[in-house]
Structures are given as C-alpha cells and as structure tokens.
Design an enzyme around this catalytic site. Structure first.
Site: not given
Length: 174
Positions: A80, A158, A160
């Site tokens: 990002c 993202h 994660e």
C-alpha cells in the site's frame, strides 16, 4: 533477517499494519522510516515497506528519505503506502483512487507472488501511475494493484489482512 519499515504516524496503527506481518516471521526487525539507518538496510536480507491507515499520508512528505530504494539490489515488497513509495521513487505519479474493503483484481501477468488471487483487501485513497520499467501484474477497476521490477514488488492491497500467503511467498521464494 527481514527488515519491516514502518511508515505509521501513530503507534496504535502498528497493531493493524505491522504486527500481522511480523507475526509471520521468526527473524525480523522493525524500524520506523524516520529512524532508518544505512546499517539496517545493509543487514537485511529482504525488506518490506508496510502500509498505513487511510488518512495517514505523512510519508508522502518524506519521499526523499527513500531514495536508496531505487538502487537497492535485494528484494523489496512495498505494501500500500510501501507500493506508493516504491513507485514514486521510481518516477511514478500519485493519483486519487479510493478503495476500501474487498476488491476484485484481474491478474494481467502471472507471478508466483500473487498466483491464484482474485479478491484482495484494499484500504487506500491514492494509487500510482506505472513507473518506467515496471511490469503491471494486476489491477482493479480503479487502480493498479501489483507491480514488479526485478525483485522489487509493489502491492496496493493489504495481504497482511487477506492473502497472507503473498507475504509468506515473498519471504521464502525470492
């Protein structure tokens, strides 16, 4: 050792943008970009420049602190804000492109890092133009989602949050 570069303005954001990454590794070091030393960069095997929250864009005022990225030879994964940094250092332009939540992506070029991905989690207000000499790997309806140049990858989404296997693939396969 994987160096995770933190671009968060607020420490509370680490719970959302740093810890889900470091939870995947045994050997890592986290350094805020304002405290980054050349020895941190040199000692890392790989670098992840982590993302941050939607309204936290202070890093955009400090792009010069990332000039080392352009000539760095080891693997980098920009997530990002990290992708925006990677792209801007390499001559791209920032553009408004707000996406929040699950986003459908189209893979334009197969790559082990993002194979079999159809949906991602987005949380950004900016995208970038494609930097010169970078390959466009994936896009959504509104923005570039994945880019690559040699062993430098940028992901606007993202992983994660959703698609943690992307981070695991980066850590073990490059």
């Amino acid at each position: 050792m994987i160096l995770v570069i933190n671009v968060n303005k607020y420490r509370l954001h680490d719970l959302e943008f740093i810890n889900p990454i470091t939870d995947l590794f045994k050997k890592f070091k986290v350094v805020h970009y304002k405290n980054l030393k050349q020895s941190d960069i040199d000692s890392a095997e790989k670098i992840i420049i982590a993302g941050t929250s939607l309204k936290d864009d202070e890093y955009l005022n400090d792009i010069g602190k990332f000039s080392w990225v352009k000539n760095y030879k080891k693997p980098i994964l920009g997530i990002c804000a990290g992708m925006q940094i990677l792209a801007l250092v390499n001559g791209a332009k920032l553009k408004k492109a707000r996406e929040i939540g699950q986003t459908k992506v189209k893979i334009l070029k197969q790559d082990y890092l993002i194979k079999n991905i159809e949906k991602v989690y987005s949380l950004h207000q900016f995208s970038v133009t494609l930097p010169e000499k970078f390959e466009l790997l994936a896009k959504s309806e509104n923005s570039i989602q994945a880019i690559k140049k040699n062993n430098h990858y940028g992901l606007l989404f993202h992983p994660e949050v959703f698609n943690k296997e992307v981070i695991v693939n980066f850590a073990k396969n490059i």
